[in-house]
Design a protein around this motif. Sequence first.
Motif, mmCIF file in Angstrom:
data_model
loop_
_atom_site.group_PDB
_atom_site.id
_atom_site.type_symbol
_atom_site.label_atom_id
_atom_site.label_comp_id
_atom_site.label_asym_id
_atom_site.label_seq_id
_atom_site.Cartn_x
_atom_site.Cartn_y
_atom_site.Cartn_z
ATOM 1 N N ASP A 113 12.073 3.598 -4.374
ATOM 2 C CA ASP A 113 13.331 3.731 -3.532
ATOM 3 C C ASP A 113 12.770 3.548 -2.139
ATOM 4 O O ASP A 113 12.667 4.457 -1.369
ATOM 5 C CB ASP A 113 13.836 5.168 -3.944
ATOM 6 C CG ASP A 113 15.333 5.235 -3.214
ATOM 7 O OD1 ASP A 113 15.621 4.393 -2.510
ATOM 8 O OD2 ASP A 113 15.973 6.038 -3.540
ATOM 9 N N HIS A 114 12.562 2.350 -1.838
ATOM 10 C CA HIS A 114 12.105 1.973 -0.630
ATOM 11 C C HIS A 114 13.024 2.129 0.495
ATOM 12 O O HIS A 114 12.712 2.425 1.623
ATOM 13 C CB HIS A 114 11.518 0.482 -0.600
ATOM 14 C CG HIS A 114 10.560 0.084 -1.590
ATOM 15 N ND1 HIS A 114 9.573 0.813 -1.684
ATOM 16 C CD2 HIS A 114 10.559 -0.890 -2.558
ATOM 17 C CE1 HIS A 114 8.913 0.287 -2.980
ATOM 18 N NE2 HIS A 114 9.492 -0.644 -3.506
ATOM 19 N N ALA A 115 14.415 1.867 0.348
ATOM 20 C CA ALA A 115 15.347 2.054 1.205
ATOM 21 C C ALA A 115 15.478 3.672 1.711
ATOM 22 O O ALA A 115 15.513 4.029 2.743
ATOM 23 C CB ALA A 115 16.768 1.721 0.803
ATOM 24 N N ARG A 116 15.249 4.568 0.754
ATOM 25 C CA ARG A 116 15.177 6.202 1.111
ATOM 26 C C ARG A 116 13.899 6.257 1.863
ATOM 27 O O ARG A 116 13.905 7.137 2.912
ATOM 28 C CB ARG A 116 15.281 6.813 -0.248
ATOM 29 C CG ARG A 116 15.045 8.375 0.169
ATOM 30 C CD ARG A 116 15.339 9.299 -1.020
ATOM 31 N NE ARG A 116 14.626 10.463 -1.057
ATOM 32 C CZ ARG A 116 15.343 11.518 -0.307
ATOM 33 N NH1 ARG A 116 16.338 11.132 0.349
ATOM 34 N NH2 ARG A 116 14.680 12.610 -0.282
ATOM 35 N N ALA A 117 12.807 5.662 1.311
ATOM 36 C CA ALA A 117 11.479 5.743 2.156
ATOM 37 C C ALA A 117 11.726 5.619 3.507
ATOM 38 O O ALA A 117 11.355 6.221 4.444
ATOM 39 C CB ALA A 117 10.433 5.140 1.365
ATOM 40 N N GLN A 118 12.287 4.427 3.707
ATOM 41 C CA GLN A 118 12.346 3.816 5.102
ATOM 42 C C GLN A 118 13.277 4.865 6.037
ATOM 43 O O GLN A 118 12.969 5.172 7.163
ATOM 44 C CB GLN A 118 12.845 2.398 5.251
ATOM 45 C CG GLN A 118 11.670 1.305 4.776
ATOM 46 C CD GLN A 118 12.232 0.174 3.998
ATOM 47 O OE1 GLN A 118 13.526 -0.247 4.440
ATOM 48 N NE2 GLN A 118 11.507 -0.400 3.108
ATOM 49 N N SER A 119 14.135 5.459 5.430
ATOM 50 C CA SER A 119 15.097 6.270 6.069
ATOM 51 C C SER A 119 14.265 7.736 6.458
ATOM 52 O O SER A 119 14.475 8.399 7.652
ATOM 53 C CB SER A 119 16.401 6.585 5.304
ATOM 54 O OG SER A 119 15.928 7.477 4.260
ATOM 55 N N LEU A 120 13.445 7.942 5.473
ATOM 56 C CA LEU A 120 12.713 9.303 5.621
ATOM 57 C C LEU A 120 11.740 9.182 6.810
ATOM 58 O O LEU A 120 11.296 9.888 7.584
ATOM 59 C CB LEU A 120 11.986 9.630 4.399
ATOM 60 C CG LEU A 120 13.052 10.379 3.382
ATOM 61 C CD1 LEU A 120 12.443 10.194 2.149
ATOM 62 C CD2 LEU A 120 13.341 11.535 3.902
ATOM 63 N N TYR A 121 11.051 7.685 6.803
ATOM 64 C CA TYR A 121 10.093 7.338 7.870
ATOM 65 C C TYR A 121 10.781 7.259 9.409
ATOM 66 O O TYR A 121 10.234 7.964 10.314
ATOM 67 C CB TYR A 121 9.479 6.156 7.595
ATOM 68 C CG TYR A 121 8.540 6.149 6.311
ATOM 69 C CD1 TYR A 121 7.497 7.279 5.970
ATOM 70 C CD2 TYR A 121 8.474 5.171 5.599
ATOM 71 C CE1 TYR A 121 7.092 7.148 4.990
ATOM 72 C CE2 TYR A 121 7.873 5.283 4.355
ATOM 73 C CZ TYR A 121 6.949 6.170 4.059
ATOM 74 O OH TYR A 121 6.275 6.133 2.836
ATOM 75 N N ASP A 122 11.989 6.939 9.392
ATOM 76 C CA ASP A 122 12.702 6.868 10.519
ATOM 77 C C ASP A 122 13.073 8.113 11.050
ATOM 78 O O ASP A 122 13.084 8.428 12.213
ATOM 79 C CB ASP A 122 14.294 6.035 10.395
ATOM 80 C CG ASP A 122 13.993 4.420 10.259
ATOM 81 O OD1 ASP A 122 12.972 3.939 10.751
ATOM 82 O OD2 ASP A 122 14.774 3.781 9.662
ATOM 83 N N ALA B 199 9.162 8.518 -2.282
ATOM 84 C CA ALA B 199 10.209 7.553 -2.662
ATOM 85 C C ALA B 199 9.694 6.296 -3.019
ATOM 86 O O ALA B 199 10.190 5.529 -3.688
ATOM 87 C CB ALA B 199 11.198 7.687 -1.485
ATOM 88 N N ASP B 200 8.581 5.866 -1.929
ATOM 89 C CA ASP B 200 8.243 4.557 -2.181
ATOM 90 C C ASP B 200 7.418 4.269 -3.671
ATOM 91 O O ASP B 200 7.431 3.270 -4.049
ATOM 92 C CB ASP B 200 7.131 4.115 -1.004
ATOM 93 C CG ASP B 200 7.668 3.480 0.227
ATOM 94 O OD1 ASP B 200 8.495 2.516 -0.199
ATOM 95 O OD2 ASP B 200 7.215 3.836 1.319
ATOM 96 N N GLU B 201 6.671 5.095 -3.940
ATOM 97 C CA GLU B 201 5.995 5.367 -5.125
ATOM 98 C C GLU B 201 7.005 5.276 -6.450
ATOM 99 O O GLU B 201 6.390 4.941 -7.543
ATOM 100 C CB GLU B 201 5.106 6.730 -5.592
ATOM 101 C CG GLU B 201 3.954 6.903 -4.512
ATOM 102 C CD GLU B 201 2.846 6.361 -4.873
ATOM 103 O OE1 GLU B 201 2.969 5.405 -5.859
ATOM 104 O OE2 GLU B 201 1.645 6.736 -4.358
ATOM 105 N N THR B 202 8.180 5.669 -6.293
ATOM 106 C CA THR B 202 9.037 5.499 -7.196
ATOM 107 C C THR B 202 9.997 4.476 -7.089
ATOM 108 O O THR B 202 11.157 4.224 -7.858
ATOM 109 C CB THR B 202 10.035 7.014 -7.600
ATOM 110 O OG1 THR B 202 10.638 7.179 -5.966
ATOM 111 C CG2 THR B 202 9.049 8.185 -7.655
ATOM 112 N N GLY C 18 0.309 -1.068 0.171
ATOM 113 C CA GLY C 18 0.034 -0.052 -0.034
ATOM 114 C C GLY C 18 0.363 1.423 0.006
ATOM 115 O O GLY C 18 -0.193 2.013 0.541
ATOM 116 N N LEU C 19 1.429 1.821 -0.620
ATOM 117 C CA LEU C 19 1.604 2.811 -0.323
ATOM 118 C C LEU C 19 1.468 3.302 -1.915
ATOM 119 O O LEU C 19 2.009 4.559 -2.032
ATOM 120 C CB LEU C 19 3.085 2.886 -0.135
ATOM 121 C CG LEU C 19 3.348 2.784 1.184
ATOM 122 C CD1 LEU C 19 4.575 2.343 1.356
ATOM 123 C CD2 LEU C 19 3.347 3.910 1.450
ATOM 124 N N GLY C 20 1.211 3.177 -2.682
ATOM 125 C CA GLY C 20 1.727 4.007 -3.664
ATOM 126 C C GLY C 20 0.955 3.792 -4.794
ATOM 127 O O GLY C 20 -0.146 3.900 -5.022
#
Length: 282
Positions: free
Chosen positions: A160-169, A155-158, A27-29
């Motif tokens: 880049d899940h690693a970047r997305a997770q760093s942003l959520y952190d 980031a998840d939509e594109t 679901g994110l995206g």
Amino acid sequence: MTGICGWASDRPGTVRTRRLLALAVIGLGLAGCQSRSPETTGSIGGLNLLGTSRPERSPRAEIDALAARYNSDPSDVRNAMRYAAALRATDQKSQAAAVLQQVALRNPKDKAVLAAYGKSLADAGRYQEASEVLQNAHSPAQPDWRVLSAQGMVADETGDHARAQSLYDAALKIAPNEPRILSNLGLSYALSRQLGEAETTLRLAVAQPKADARVRQNLALVLGLKGRYDEAERVLAQDLGPAEAAANVQAIRAMAAKRSAPKTAQAADPAPGRQLARTAIQ
């Protein structure tokens, strides 16, 4: 019953496309249903499991009044923001982005305006532009967890899940245990095929006092993707009637079955790796 493809968001949605999970994710995206807001929590594969909990559309008369005030005084930032929000609430995403673009041009240093504009761009599927605008909507010295969460969604939509997770952190450091951030993080883990981490994170999200039905929905979806359908149904039954919860679990089963079909059968899917649907919790 609200079944497949309707955003579990703060406004009604329309179907864009139905995409299948590339793994078992959610679901994110990009996915199935159109109406959503970038800041927040999602649903898997375009499924909407929230039944009748969706708020009503903004009355046409209210939008007309906001439009009239905007046309008479486009420099009124507060009214322009309300007008854009009403447009987004009635699935007029391109128009909302156009209004906010003009507001942003007049107020290029207004962080709130830039945040709204960036989210609106993401809402309209213009992810690259959204990323650029959101980057300027806050600063390292004064980070905004809502903007960080929106950036994570983009980031998840594109992919880049690693970047997305760093942003959520990073967002969680500002707003610890905020269920909206945790829910997005859980969905991001699911997108990156880490269903165990996804479940753990979503269980923490649903344990928070501010967690709502949409957060529980995401946990149910992950449980369903792990094949634990009875447990998923019990989670859904907290917010839906028994029949509706059962019907939505059947929808998850169908999605999982399609996901596990032979690759040749999945080839017709227009975008087999991108099928998430975010919902707005603002």
